[in-house]
Scaffold this motif. Structure first.
Motif, short mmCIF file in Angstrom:
data_model
loop_
_atom_site.label_atom_id
_atom_site.label_comp_id
_atom_site.label_asym_id
_atom_site.label_seq_id
_atom_site.Cartn_x
_atom_site.Cartn_y
_atom_site.Cartn_z
N THR A 192 0.81 -1.21 0.03
CA THR A 192 -0.13 0.22 0.09
C THR A 192 0.80 1.27 -0.07
O THR A 192 2.10 1.19 0.85
CB THR A 192 -1.08 0.13 1.22
OG1 THR A 192 -0.26 0.22 2.28
CG2 THR A 192 -1.58 -1.31 1.37
N PHE A 270 2.81 -2.08 4.18
CA PHE A 270 1.79 -1.12 4.31
C PHE A 270 2.29 0.07 4.54
O PHE A 270 2.79 0.39 5.58
CB PHE A 270 0.87 -1.56 5.35
CG PHE A 270 0.26 -2.83 4.99
CD1 PHE A 270 0.84 -4.26 5.55
CD2 PHE A 270 -1.16 -2.86 4.81
CE1 PHE A 270 0.13 -5.42 4.97
CE2 PHE A 270 -1.74 -3.98 4.32
CZ PHE A 270 -1.15 -5.38 4.49
N ALA A 271 2.95 0.87 3.38
CA ALA A 271 3.66 2.08 3.28
C ALA A 271 2.81 3.37 3.20
O ALA A 271 3.13 4.24 3.41
CB ALA A 271 4.60 1.85 2.15
N ALA A 275 -5.27 8.13 5.97
CA ALA A 275 -6.00 8.85 6.89
C ALA A 275 -6.68 8.13 8.10
O ALA A 275 -7.37 7.19 7.79
CB ALA A 275 -7.21 9.78 6.13
N ASP A 276 -6.49 8.67 9.42
CA ASP A 276 -7.05 7.88 10.55
C ASP A 276 -8.64 8.23 10.62
O ASP A 276 -9.22 7.38 11.09
CB ASP A 276 -6.38 8.48 11.93
CG ASP A 276 -5.22 8.20 11.90
OD1 ASP A 276 -4.66 6.62 11.32
OD2 ASP A 276 -4.08 8.98 12.26
N ASN A 302 -11.19 5.60 10.52
CA ASN A 302 -11.11 4.76 9.31
C ASN A 302 -10.64 3.19 9.89
O ASN A 302 -10.09 3.01 10.91
CB ASN A 302 -10.16 5.12 8.40
CG ASN A 302 -10.64 6.15 7.27
OD1 ASN A 302 -11.97 6.06 7.03
ND2 ASN A 302 -9.97 7.11 7.05
N ASP A 304 -8.44 0.30 10.48
CA ASP A 304 -7.09 -0.05 10.48
C ASP A 304 -6.42 -1.20 9.70
O ASP A 304 -6.69 -2.16 9.99
CB ASP A 304 -6.49 -0.06 11.82
CG ASP A 304 -4.95 0.18 11.94
OD1 ASP A 304 -4.18 -0.32 11.08
OD2 ASP A 304 -4.65 0.88 12.90
N ILE A 305 -6.06 -0.73 8.38
CA ILE A 305 -5.71 -1.80 7.16
C ILE A 305 -4.68 -2.98 7.80
O ILE A 305 -4.93 -4.00 7.80
CB ILE A 305 -5.50 -1.45 5.95
CG1 ILE A 305 -6.64 -0.40 5.57
CG2 ILE A 305 -5.23 -2.40 4.87
CD1 ILE A 305 -6.46 0.49 4.66
N LEU A 306 -3.71 -2.13 8.24
CA LEU A 306 -2.43 -2.97 8.84
C LEU A 306 -2.88 -4.00 9.82
O LEU A 306 -2.55 -4.91 9.83
CB LEU A 306 -1.35 -1.90 9.17
CG LEU A 306 -0.03 -2.71 9.67
CD1 LEU A 306 0.71 -3.60 8.91
CD2 LEU A 306 0.85 -1.34 10.44
N PHE A 323 4.82 0.59 8.31
CA PHE A 323 5.47 1.87 8.42
C PHE A 323 4.92 2.54 9.63
O PHE A 323 3.74 2.56 10.16
CB PHE A 323 5.36 2.64 7.05
CG PHE A 323 6.31 2.39 6.16
CD1 PHE A 323 6.12 1.07 5.55
CD2 PHE A 323 7.44 3.15 5.68
CE1 PHE A 323 7.38 0.75 4.66
CE2 PHE A 323 8.43 2.71 4.86
CZ PHE A 323 8.47 1.46 4.27
N LYS A 341 -0.24 -3.31 16.62
CA LYS A 341 -0.91 -3.80 15.28
C LYS A 341 -0.61 -5.32 15.20
O LYS A 341 -1.61 -5.76 14.39
CB LYS A 341 0.17 -2.83 14.15
CG LYS A 341 0.10 -1.49 14.21
CD LYS A 341 -1.05 -0.82 13.45
CE LYS A 341 -0.84 0.63 13.37
NZ LYS A 341 -1.74 1.54 12.63
O1 C5P Z 1 -1.21 4.23 13.29
P1 C5P Z 1 -0.38 4.55 12.38
O2 C5P Z 1 -1.08 5.42 11.16
O3 C5P Z 1 0.70 5.54 12.71
O4 C5P Z 1 0.08 3.31 11.76
C1 C5P Z 1 1.02 3.35 10.60
C2 C5P Z 1 0.90 2.13 10.06
O5 C5P Z 1 -0.39 1.66 9.61
C3 C5P Z 1 1.31 2.08 8.49
O6 C5P Z 1 2.12 1.03 7.86
C4 C5P Z 1 0.06 2.56 7.70
O7 C5P Z 1 0.12 2.23 6.46
C5 C5P Z 1 -0.75 1.72 8.53
N1 C5P Z 1 -2.19 1.98 8.55
C6 C5P Z 1 -3.22 1.22 7.97
N2 C5P Z 1 -4.60 1.76 7.98
C7 C5P Z 1 -4.80 2.80 8.82
C8 C5P Z 1 -3.79 3.50 9.64
C9 C5P Z 1 -2.55 3.06 9.43
O8 C5P Z 1 -2.89 0.35 7.41
N3 C5P Z 1 -5.99 3.08 9.01
#
Ligand code: C5P
Length: 398
Positions: A192, A270-271, A275-276, A302, A304-306, A323, A341
């Protein structure tokens, strides 16, 4: 280059079949030998004559064509290739494959083959999204069939959404990646990247300063090591790399859906700067200034995909890399984030404005794993990507 690689191309019956004519040309330009099988329905869209003119060989059409059986039986035809490509792969062909039906030449070859198979689906968006098609996709993926696409876009039927066959150059890149030598050959890795845009109304959105440069570099580096990369990218400043499967998205929820659709994968990076928060009820009309006061934007969290992928109970990728963009106490925060995570590694960096990292060409990262924190010297984002890809390759083949 695909010199002397033998590709068996099965063209299914869909409007996208016209793109397969260009695919034949592109494959041959790179030195591949292309044998083509047309389904009955495909002949409604492209003619055997144009296909054989482009392929430079006979076109195979009928299971019961005895001349063909004398020249080359269907079993031999299915096994004499280095790779079978089905483009367009229609809902019907996918259904037959998933349920083991073999009532014409294409479906019989697909059952008889012991060669890797790559599918480039193309169909109406609702047909693609239909639970039956998604069930078939999952079954075929579990059987080891590789998928490329479909892309989002305008469809011949006037609708918009996923279902367009990937472009010939994209399929070509997937074929080349299949044959690429490298430690990640045969591995399917999801990346990502980029920011997400969370709509406020049709013209305004919430975003962040991510350029997508680091995620793009990681995707490129993994593809260079031979991985099949599914690159799920938000609206980034930099173009996606060549040789990867690009899935463009806008919002975090679209990114989460695209990630689910790409599973199963062997690894995930997951780079993306997801957006939170999103605006709970984005307006479908442009918000106007009003004497009655300022608009109030209610936010919701949103997905949290990771975290979702890291905590999958079944089918979790073998290696999950997150990341962490931090502005203070980088190691402490990122170490806690790895545990929270549930991912295997965190690539942490300091994105305070003074570092110039966010949107810049360089990065200084700390790799956090169960072995602790390892600080890497400041280097270009492409060097960080190359080093990370090497580490991923070492882990996945170890
Ligand atoms: O919690 P934070 O946003 O700091 O975490 C960063 C990591 O989590 C990154 O790898 C980002 O791609 C992933 N992430 C995600 N989905 C979200 C928020 C962050 O996959 N809603």
């Amino acid at each position: 280059m695909l010199a002397s690689k033998r590709i068996l191309l099965i063209i299914g019956g869909g409007i996208a079949a016209y793109k397969s004519l260009d695919l034949i040309r592109r494959l041959r330009e790179r030195g591949a030998e292309v044998t083509v099988v047309l389904t009955k329905a495909a002949e409604e869209f492209v003619t055997p004559l144009s296909v054989s003119a482009l392929a430079g060989t006979k076109v195979y059409r009928d299971l019961f064509d005895l001349t063909d059986e004398a020249e080359m039986g269907h079993i031999q035809l299915s096994r004499s290739a280095d790779l079978v490509v089905v483009a367009p792969a229609t809902a019907d062909l996918m259904g037959k494959m998933a349920s083991g039906l073999a009532n014409d030449l294409a479906s019989t070859l697909l059952m008889a083959t012991d060669t890797p198979v790559l599918l480039a689906p193309a169909m109406n968006v609702r047909m693609w999204q239909h639970p039956a098609t998604q069930r078939n996709r999952a079954t075929l993926a579990a059987d080891g069939i590789a998928f490329f696409g479909p892309n989002d876009g305008d469809m011949a039927c006037g609708e918009y959404g996923p279902g367009r066959m990937s472009e010939p150059l994209e399929i070509l890149a997937a074929v080349e990646a299949h044959f690429a030598e490298g430690p990640l050959r045969g591995k399917r890795i999801l990346v990502t990247s980029g920011p997400t845009h969370e709509p406020i109304d049709p013209v305004r959105y919430i975003a962040n300063r991510s350029s997508g440069a680091q995620g793009t570099a990681v995707a490129r580096a993994l593809a260079e090591l031979g991985a099949h990369v599914i690159f799920v990218t938000g609206p980034a400043d930099v173009p996606p790399p060549a040789g990867v499967e690009v899935v463009p998205v806008q919002s975090a929820r679209e990114m989460a859906d695209a990630v689910q659709a790409a599973l199963p994968v062997d690894g995930g990076v997951f780079a993306a700067a997801v957006a939170d928060w999103r605006v709970v009820s984005a307006s479908d009309r442009k918000l106007k200034k009003s004497k009655d006061g300022l608009p109030v934007l209610e936010l919701a969290e949103n997905p949290d995909i990771l975290k979702t992928v890291s905590r999958m109970e079944q089918g979790r990728p073998g290696l999950v890399v997150g990341f962490a963009a931090e502005t203070n106490d980088v190691i402490e925060n990122a170490t806690a984030k790895r545990l929270r995570k549930g991912c295997d590694w965190i690539v942490a960096n300091d994105v305070s404005p003074a570092t110039g990292i966010m949107g810049g060409a360089e990065n200084a990262v700390i790799l956090i794993s169960d072995a602790g924190a390892e600080e890497w010297p400041r280097m270009s984002k492409s060097d960080v990507a190359a080093q990370l890809a090497d580490r991923i390759a070492a882990k996945m083949s170890g």
